[in-house]
Write an enzyme that holds these catalytic residues in place. Structure first.
Site, PDB file in Angstrom:
ATOM      1  N   LYS A  88     -13.959   4.323 -12.276  1.00 27.84           N
ATOM      2  CA  LYS A  88     -13.316   5.377 -11.204  1.00 27.84           C
ATOM      3  C   LYS A  88     -13.529   6.538 -10.675  1.00 27.84           C
ATOM      4  CE  LYS A  88      -8.636   8.256 -11.732  1.00 27.84           C
ATOM      5  NZ  LYS A  88      -7.842   8.766 -12.563  1.00 27.84           N
ATOM      6  N   SER A 114      -3.225   7.790 -13.209  1.00 22.14           N
ATOM      7  CA  SER A 114      -3.896   6.669 -11.482  1.00 22.14           C
ATOM      8  C   SER A 114      -4.928   6.260 -12.088  1.00 22.14           C
ATOM      9  CB  SER A 114      -4.417   8.137 -11.129  1.00 22.14           C
ATOM     10  OG  SER A 114      -5.146   9.323 -11.801  1.00 22.14           O
ATOM     11  N   SER A 127      -3.431  10.166 -16.786  1.00 16.91           N
ATOM     12  CA  SER A 127      -3.442   9.049 -16.208  1.00 16.91           C
ATOM     13  C   SER A 127      -4.850   7.925 -16.919  1.00 16.91           C
ATOM     14  CB  SER A 127      -4.625   9.198 -15.738  1.00 16.91           C
ATOM     15  OG  SER A 127      -3.858  10.668 -14.266  1.00 16.91           O
TER      16      SER A 127
END
Length: 524
Positions: free
Chosen positions: A76, A171, A195
């Site tokens: 990420k 996210s 997330s």
């Protein structure tokens, strides 16, 4: 070859059935073929191929570093990566290249993993849809699955099939989409209030949030220091355990990591269910919970009961305050953390330089989107001298009560809690953006954020497909630092439900075909 598990591909590499370079090239070509998903922000092709070549040399010389040697992974884009741009999907950090790598990234590289690239997210990981970053929204691979398309054609009222593409959740939506679409074998996400688990549930993959303090946060660009945890996304529970074994342990660069040495474990395929006690929190029967998810949750409880486990309804009485409490604490810490982005040391700097104050204000206005600025404003309001006791201190006290609820439940003999991960399956992007980010996050984090506030390990396991042909996941929450027990239960459950593999028949106009025989689903 790209659809097998991490353990299986590791065995194939050791047996010489595929080389690290060949595997890396296949993944890179597939990333390019599925670029329309927008899962990756940066593709580190040159670096990845070099790492794959180095891995190949080790295999030839019989000096393999471990199970991850030669395995393609993704990270990420809020984890620092030396020499590779790290943006947090924000104008504030566009073009920023860190001089060091996050501890978790370095640990993967030290084990020979091949870093393919950095994945997309909501700006600074603030969101639950992966729709609010500057690089655009991430598309859920299930939008193009045979399972979903066959169902949506029957119910479709629009000529444009592609108009109804689905969000990944967030996210860490880029990481979830990357694993789900077979472009990598594992990915790192971050988990502050769900997330990692939210997008994992929506993309039909496994999402693990370890106990706070088990994995280093050094190099993870902070959102909420007291809740942030690096998350692991894989296609099965076993693979999550392998990655956890590499990442866990004390880090001198992160004082919040525990001193106790972590011993990697292998998960057994068999458990004596009669010795298990599964808790079903009654407060998680929340407004907005879809009838399908409720029915699956109930069936899962029956599955444990029929196997001989003791299944009990339990109470976490302060759950109804948790989402409000989380919002206050989250925004307060966000306001504090975002103060470092001032345009002086790194990141974006505005050309408006009449005075330092003007430059500060312009930099932050240009660098942050509305969502980030909104959370900073909320947080600063809660931290005002006249509001501090009323909001921040009170929220800290409520957080303690929420954590104590879990302590009391586990003290009563419960081994693992079973809950929904999300209220329902995912929704089309056009539906998702009808609600603002804050409203969506409050709805989507409802079952996940309490585990962050209590610092407990939690994992979402893909359970079944909805009537629309989309994945629904269920969540297991364990005792602090009892990842082995949590993952053993999750693996047993995964084996029982036999979640069907995604069937991506048409990769849009690229003409790629990926087909995997669907396993017989336990929940019909």
């Amino acid at each position: 070859m790209l659809r097998v598990s991490l353990r299986e591909i590791s065995a194939a590499l050791k047996e010489g059935r595929v080389s690290p370079t060949e595997l890396c090239q296949r993944c890179l070509s597939f990333i390019k073929a599925t670029q329309f998903l927008n899962a990756y922000i940066t593709i580190a092709e040159e670096t990845a191929l070099k790492q794959a070549e180095e891995s190949e040399e080790r295999y030839r010389g019989g000096q393999i570093l471990g199970d991850l040697d030669g395995i393609p992974v993704a990270v990420k884009d809020n984890f620092s990566t030396a020499g590779i741009e790290t943006t947090c999907a924000s104008n504030m950090l566009k073009g920023y290249i860190p001089p060091y790598s996050a501890t978790v990234v370095q640990k993967l590289l030290d084990q020979g993993a091949v870093l393919l690239g950095k994945t997309n997210l909501d700006e600074f990981a603030m969101g639950s849809g992966s729709t609010d970053g500057i690089f655009g929204p991430v598309r859920n691979p299930w939008s193009y699955s045979r399972q979903y398309r066959e169902k949506s054609v029957q119910n479709s009222h629009t000529e444009n099939e592609d108009a109804n593409w689905l969000v990944t959740g967030g996210s860490s939506g880029g990481s979830a989409a990357a694993v789900s679409s077979f472009t990598c074998f594992a990915a790192l996400g971050s988990d502050t209030g769900g997330s990692t688990r939210n997008p994992a549930a929506h993309c039909g993959v496994v999402g693990l949030k370890p106990t706070y303090g088990l994995i280093s946060r050094h190099g993870l660009i902070p959102l909420v220091n007291s809740m942030d945890v690096p998350g692991i996304l894989t296609r099965c529970v076993d693979d999550a355990a392998i990655v956890l074994g590499v990442l866990a342990g004390h880090d001198p660069k992160d004082s919040t990591t525990v001193q106790d040495p972590f011993k990697p474990f292998e998960l057994t395929s068999f458990i004596d269910a009669s010795k298990l006690c599964i808790g079903i929190p009654k407060e998680y029967h929340a407004p907005g919970l879809s009838s399908e998810t409720l029915a699956l949750w109930s069936k899962a409880a029956d599955l444990f009961e029929n196997a001989g486990a003791k299944v009990m309804e339990v109470s976490l009485p302060h759950t109804r305050y948790s989402i409000i409490c989380y919002h206050v604490l989250c925004t307060a810490e966000v306001a504090s953390n975002m103060a470092r982005f001032d345009g002086l040391e790194y990141g974006h700097r505005s050309s408006m330089d009449k005075s330092t104050e003007v430059m500060y204000a312009a930099t932050r206005r240009e660098g942050f989107n509305d969502v980030v600025r909104g959370r900073i404003l909320s947080g600063n309001y809660f931290l005002l001298k006249q509001n501090y006791e009323t909001y921040f201190v009170k929220a800290q006290k409520v957080r303690r009560l929420i954590a104590n609820d879990f302590v009391n439940v586990f003290r009563s003999g419960i081994d693992v809690l079973l809950t929904p991960t999300t209220l329902s399956d995912t929704v089309p992007y056009v539906e998702f953006i009808k609600e603002d980010n804050r409203t969506r996050s409050a709805q989507d984090d409802i079952f996940t954020q309490a585990a962050n506030m209590a610092g407990l390990p939690a994992i979402t396991v893909p359970t079944a497909l909805s009537e629309k042909g989309l994945p629904i996941g269920l969540q297991f929450i364990g005792r602090a630092f009892q990842e082995q027990q949590l993952l053993t239960v999750a693996k047993w459950f995964e084996k029982q439900v036999k979640f069907p593999m995604i069937q991506l028949q048409e990769m849009m106009d690229h003409g790629h075909t990926i087909c995997h025989h669907q396993k017989s689903a336990f929940f019909s």
